[in-house]
Every structure is written in structure tokens, then in C-alpha cells.
Design an enzyme around this catalytic site. Structure first.
Site, PDB file in Angstrom:
ATOM      1  N   CYS A  75       0.887  -1.244   0.082  1.00  0.00           N
ATOM      2  CA  CYS A  75       0.220   0.045  -0.011  1.00  0.00           C
ATOM      3  C   CYS A  75       1.036   1.421  -0.009  1.00  0.00           C
ATOM      4  O   CYS A  75       0.435   2.269  -0.154  1.00  0.00           O
ATOM      5  CB  CYS A  75      -1.063   0.016   1.132  1.00  0.00           C
ATOM      6  SG  CYS A  75       0.027  -0.353   2.609  1.00  0.00           S
ATOM      7  N   HIS A 106      -1.674   6.640   3.417  1.00  0.00           N
ATOM      8  CA  HIS A 106      -0.389   6.950   3.352  1.00  0.00           C
ATOM      9  C   HIS A 106       0.131   8.074   2.496  1.00  0.00           C
ATOM     10  O   HIS A 106      -0.149   8.360   1.433  1.00  0.00           O
ATOM     11  CB  HIS A 106       0.267   5.636   2.751  1.00  0.00           C
ATOM     12  CG  HIS A 106       0.202   4.438   3.727  1.00  0.00           C
ATOM     13  ND1 HIS A 106      -0.142   4.321   4.993  1.00  0.00           N
ATOM     14  CD2 HIS A 106       0.537   3.080   3.351  1.00  0.00           C
ATOM     15  CE1 HIS A 106      -0.288   3.426   5.405  1.00  0.00           C
ATOM     16  NE2 HIS A 106       0.244   2.505   4.503  1.00  0.00           N
TER      17      HIS A 106
HETATM   18  N1  LIG Z   1      -4.190  -2.603   5.997  1.00  0.00           N
HETATM   19  C1  LIG Z   1      -3.815  -2.229   4.903  1.00  0.00           C
HETATM   20  O1  LIG Z   1      -3.624  -0.904   4.424  1.00  0.00           O
HETATM   21  C2  LIG Z   1      -3.198  -3.068   3.871  1.00  0.00           C
HETATM   22  C3  LIG Z   1      -2.811  -2.737   2.541  1.00  0.00           C
HETATM   23  C4  LIG Z   1      -2.402  -3.664   1.664  1.00  0.00           C
HETATM   24  C5  LIG Z   1      -2.325  -4.882   1.847  1.00  0.00           C
HETATM   25  N2  LIG Z   1      -2.757  -5.393   3.098  1.00  0.00           N
HETATM   26  C6  LIG Z   1      -2.748  -6.611   3.275  1.00  0.00           C
HETATM   27  O2  LIG Z   1      -4.172  -7.167   3.369  1.00  0.00           O
HETATM   28  C7  LIG Z   1      -4.237  -8.334   4.365  1.00  0.00           C
HETATM   29  C8  LIG Z   1      -5.226  -7.832   5.422  1.00  0.00           C
HETATM   30  O3  LIG Z   1      -4.873  -6.736   6.062  1.00  0.00           O
HETATM   31  P1  LIG Z   1      -5.764  -5.977   7.290  1.00  0.00           P
HETATM   32  O4  LIG Z   1      -4.859  -4.872   7.525  1.00  0.00           O
HETATM   33  O5  LIG Z   1      -7.088  -6.093   6.755  1.00  0.00           O
HETATM   34  O6  LIG Z   1      -5.618  -6.936   8.504  1.00  0.00           O
HETATM   35  P2  LIG Z   1      -6.705  -7.212   9.665  1.00  0.00           P
HETATM   36  O7  LIG Z   1      -7.537  -5.850   9.880  1.00  0.00           O
HETATM   37  O8  LIG Z   1      -5.677  -7.614  10.735  1.00  0.00           O
HETATM   38  O9  LIG Z   1      -7.553  -8.428   9.090  1.00  0.00           O
HETATM   39  C9  LIG Z   1      -6.842  -9.835   9.059  1.00  0.00           C
HETATM   40  C10 LIG Z   1      -8.319 -10.434   8.668  1.00  0.00           C
HETATM   41  O10 LIG Z   1      -7.642 -11.851   8.430  1.00  0.00           O
HETATM   42  C11 LIG Z   1      -8.451 -12.916   9.351  1.00  0.00           C
HETATM   43  N3  LIG Z   1      -7.588 -13.791   9.662  1.00  0.00           N
HETATM   44  C12 LIG Z   1      -6.504 -13.863  10.384  1.00  0.00           C
HETATM   45  N4  LIG Z   1      -6.069 -15.334  10.596  1.00  0.00           N
HETATM   46  C13 LIG Z   1      -6.989 -15.980   9.571  1.00  0.00           C
HETATM   47  C14 LIG Z   1      -6.765 -17.358   9.306  1.00  0.00           C
HETATM   48  N5  LIG Z   1      -5.735 -18.274   9.840  1.00  0.00           N
HETATM   49  N6  LIG Z   1      -7.491 -17.840   8.292  1.00  0.00           N
HETATM   50  C15 LIG Z   1      -8.557 -16.972   7.975  1.00  0.00           C
HETATM   51  N7  LIG Z   1      -8.671 -15.474   8.330  1.00  0.00           N
HETATM   52  C16 LIG Z   1      -7.746 -15.115   9.021  1.00  0.00           C
HETATM   53  C17 LIG Z   1      -8.989 -11.973  10.491  1.00  0.00           C
HETATM   54  O11 LIG Z   1      -9.897 -12.669  11.030  1.00  0.00           O
HETATM   55  P3  LIG Z   1     -10.431 -12.622  12.746  1.00  0.00           P
HETATM   56  O12 LIG Z   1     -11.191 -11.226  12.445  1.00  0.00           O
HETATM   57  O13 LIG Z   1     -10.836 -13.705  13.008  1.00  0.00           O
HETATM   58  O14 LIG Z   1      -9.121 -12.017  13.294  1.00  0.00           O
HETATM   59  C18 LIG Z   1      -9.274 -10.619   9.626  1.00  0.00           C
HETATM   60  O15 LIG Z   1     -10.497 -10.981   9.104  1.00  0.00           O
HETATM   61  C19 LIG Z   1      -2.897  -8.504   4.890  1.00  0.00           C
HETATM   62  O16 LIG Z   1      -2.301  -9.605   4.165  1.00  0.00           O
HETATM   63  C20 LIG Z   1      -2.173  -7.171   4.760  1.00  0.00           C
HETATM   64  O17 LIG Z   1      -0.627  -7.428   4.469  1.00  0.00           O
HETATM   65  C21 LIG Z   1      -3.208  -4.577   4.028  1.00  0.00           C
END
Ligand SMILES: NC(=O)c1ccc[n+]([C@@H]2O[C@H](COP(=O)([O-])OP(=O)(O)OC[C@H]3O[C@@H](n4cnc5c(N)ncnc54)[C@H](OP(=O)(O)O)[C@@H]3O)[C@@H](O)[C@H]2O)c1
Length: 336
Positions: free
Chosen positions: A129, A245
């Protein structure tokens, strides 16, 4: 009739997952049925098209019934399922960093290289991102004037590190206001308190002293722009903004330009909006919008160097929106 798609969202209860569902609905992506998965460790619900759904633990059988699976959870989950599903003919759009640098996997920002989407490569990665405002914002400048060096400092919002990080920001802020003390939340994924603080660390450091995020930005930019020889040095910094960002960049080109020519090119760059001085982008005036922003354009200190301030919502174009746009590109090419 327009084809409707069976989809699954793995990580639907997370920060990116929530935005992804909102954008699929807002942009009217045609969905015939949807599954929503989370870790299964706690009860979670999502809303989609006016209905509330419970999230369940990932179920390979259900995912393999789908045509598109969005991975917005973590690297391990993408690793476990994506290629197995692709073998069964399922498109997998992955927002984790697991496959971004994998030679088998196209790293796609539709405005830049959507044309490389091909049904023989069904695992598709979306980029980091932090890189997105730079990759999208300066894509046409690179084409026209040949970017050869980039120096960059990021100002990264807390939502970029997921929902635990954002909860930590809110808890620590409340604690400081109540007690006057800066205390790190026990839930925080960071090394330091983030409320009323900034720190130059996003990810762990390598032996040269670069952080994981800094290395991702350089490597992924080179892959997306197909520009292996660009020299790039990044300092990635976490700041207590909620989303969007921002990047301060100093960019050197091989061809000469005038500020007017740069302005004209930025103004016609797909996916980017050029903001004329004295206005500029901030997290608050750009959050929840779909493009990236270029502002504070001015000459730099060296020959053929300009300085610029870039911004983009990490949860939208930096993640969920880009994934939805990839799905739209798949639907446009293969959905008839
Ligand atoms: N945040 C950003 O700006 C951004 C930008 C680009 C890419 N990303 C990528 O996008 C992904 C998600 O990021 P996020 O910021 O949304 O993270 P987040 O808010 O921490 O959410 C993570 C999600 O994954 C689920 N999860 C965790 N362990 C799991 C498992 N074993 N099986 C299935 N689901 C599982 C969580 O479920 P629970 O609710 O049950 O914990 C939650 O729904 C990551 O790979 C991150 O690197 C994020």
C-alpha cells in the site's frame, strides 16, 4: 446477460476485508453468491448487500466452488490455499505480500499493467500500500521522462498495520488523554506507543539497516514498472494518522522537463489527481477516495530532480479498491 461471479473473501472481518465488501457493493461488481471467512477464533459478522453474514473458518471445499477468491488475511493463509485453488481454476486475488515477488505471479495495478492479466496465471497479487501512490502517481512521468533515481520518505497511517494496530492507536490516545501517560497498548503490534508518536520502522530490519517495508517498496516498484535499474532509497515511517499513506519523494529523470510539462503529465495520469499549489493532500482530505494524489510539485536540489508529495488511501487504492479493480478487469476480459 452480464456474468455473475461466485466469490469468497478470506479475511472479511479485517480492515481491508470490510472495505472490499463495501467497494464490491458500491461498484456493483456482479456477485451471484459469496462466502465470508475469518480466523474462526472469534465470532465475527460482516454486512453485504443489506444482509448480515457470520464469518467462518476457511473451508477449502467452499472456496473451490467459487470463481474468484479474495485473500485479505495474511501470508500464511494465502500460501496455504492460493495455488491449490488456482489449480482448480479459481482466480485468487491476493493482498498479502506472500506472492508479490514470485515469478509465477503477476503483480497488478490495473491502471499500469492490467493488460498482463491472463487466465493461465490465476494467482494475482496486489502491491504494497505504500508503493501505490508512487507507482500510480508517477507512472506516466516514468514513461515520458525516464525516472532513474528516487528518494522517498513515507508517512504511513496506522490502519496499514491492521485492526489491532488501529485499536492500539485509539486505546493509547484515550489513555494519554485520561492520564497524561504514553503507554503502549498490550494489543499493539508495534515496538513503541503510536499515539502522539512517530517511528522510522515498518517491519523488521535487514543487515544493511533497511526495513521490510522499505525493501518491499523498491522491489515491487521495479517489478510493476519493469524497471530493474531504477535506484531507490526509502525511509518508511509510521505516523498516528488513521488512514492514507503520504510520501515525500525526490525524483530524478534521465530526460529534461519543465514544471509545466510535469504538471501536464501528472494531470493526465490514469488513477491520479494533480493538486495545484497552494493546496495539497492530507490524510483527512483524501481518505476514502479512489485515486492517488500528487501535490507540492517543485524543483529539487539536483539537476533533473523534482520534489513531490504523494498520497493515497492505503485501504482503498492501496488494497481493497485495487483488488476490486483486478476483479473488474478479469470480468471484463473473461466474464462473457
Ligand atoms: N491494511 C492495509 O492498509 C493493507 C494494505 C495492503 C495490503 N494489506 C494486506 O491485506 C491483508 C489484510 O490486512 P488487514 O489490515 O485487513 O488486517 P486485519 O485488519 O488484521 O484483518 C485480518 C483478517 O484476516 C483474518 N484472519 C487472520 N487469521 C486468519 C486465518 N488463519 N484464516 C482466515 N482468516 C484469518 C482475520 O480474522 P479475525 O477477525 O477472525 O481475526 C481478519 O479478518 C494482509 O495480508 C495485509 O498485509 C493490508
Amino acid at each position: 446477460m452480464k456474468k455473475e461471479w461466485k466469490i469468497a473473501v478470506v479475511g472479511a472481518s479485517g480492515m481491508v476485508g470490510g472495505e472490499l465488501l463495501y467497494l464490491l457493493e458500491k461498484r456493483k461488481f456482479p456477485v451471484s453468491r459469496a462466502y465470508f471467512f475469518s480466523s474462526g477464533k472469534r465470532e465475527s459478522f460482516v454486512k453485504f448487500k443489506g444482509r448480515k453474514y457470520g464469518c467462518e473458518k476457511p473451508d477449502f471445499k467452499k472456496m473451490s466452488e467459487c470463481e474468484i477468491v479474495f485473500f485479505v488475511s495474511n501470508e500464511e493463509v494465502s500460501e496455504k490455499y492460493a495455488f491449490k485453488l488456482a489449480e482448480k481454476g479459481v482466480w485468487c486475488i491476493d493482498d498479502s505480500s506472500r506472492f508479490r515477488m514470485d515469478k509465477r505471479v503477476p503483480l497488478v495495478i490495473p491502471e499500469i499493467n492490467g493488460d498482463i492479466i491472463d487466465e493461465r496465471e490465476k494467482v494475482i497479487a496486489g502491491p504494497n500500500c505504500t508503493l501505490t501512490p508512487l507507482a500510480v502517481g508517477c507512472a506516466q512521468i516514468h514513461k515520458k521522462f525516464g525516472i532513474k533515481e528516487i528518494r522517498l520518505s513515507s508517512y504511513q497511517a496506522v490502519s496499514g498495520a491492521g485492526k489491532r494496530a488501529l485499536n492500539a492507536l485509539f486505546e493509547e490516545s484515550a489513555e494519554f488523554i485520561r492520564t497524561g501517560h504514553n503507554v503502549k497498548s498490550p494489543e499493539s503490534p508495534f515496538a513503541h506507543p503510536i499515539a502522539f508518536n512517530i517511528f522510522p520502522q515498518v517491519g523488521s530490519f535487514d543487515r544493511l539497516g533497511y526495513s521490510g517495508e522499505e525493501n518491499k517498496v523498491s522491489a515491487e516498484l521495479k517489478k510493476i514498472w519493469r524497471a530493474g535499474s531504477i535506484r531507490i532509497s526509502v525511509t518508511a515511517v509510521r505516523v498516528p494518522a488513521v488512514r492514507t499513506h503520504c510520501l515525500a519523494a525526490w525524483i530524478k529523470t534521465s530526460k529534461p522537463w519543465t514544471i509545466k510539462a510535469l504538471e501536464k503529465t501528472f494531470s493526465s495520469t490514469p488513477g491520479a489527481k494533480y493538486i495545484k499549489p497552494p493546496e495539497y493532500a492530507t490524510p483527512l482530505n483524501t481518505a476514502k477516495t479512489e485515486c492517488v494524489y500528487v501535490s507540492r510539485l517543485r524543483p529539487g536540489a539536483a539537476e533533473r530532480e523534482f520534489a513531490v508529495w504523494l498520497a493515497g488511501d492505503n485501504l482503498y487504492k492501496g488494497a481493497a479498491l485495487n483488488s476490486v479493480q483486478i476483479a473488474e478487469a478479469i470480468a471484463a476480459k473473461y466474464g462473457r
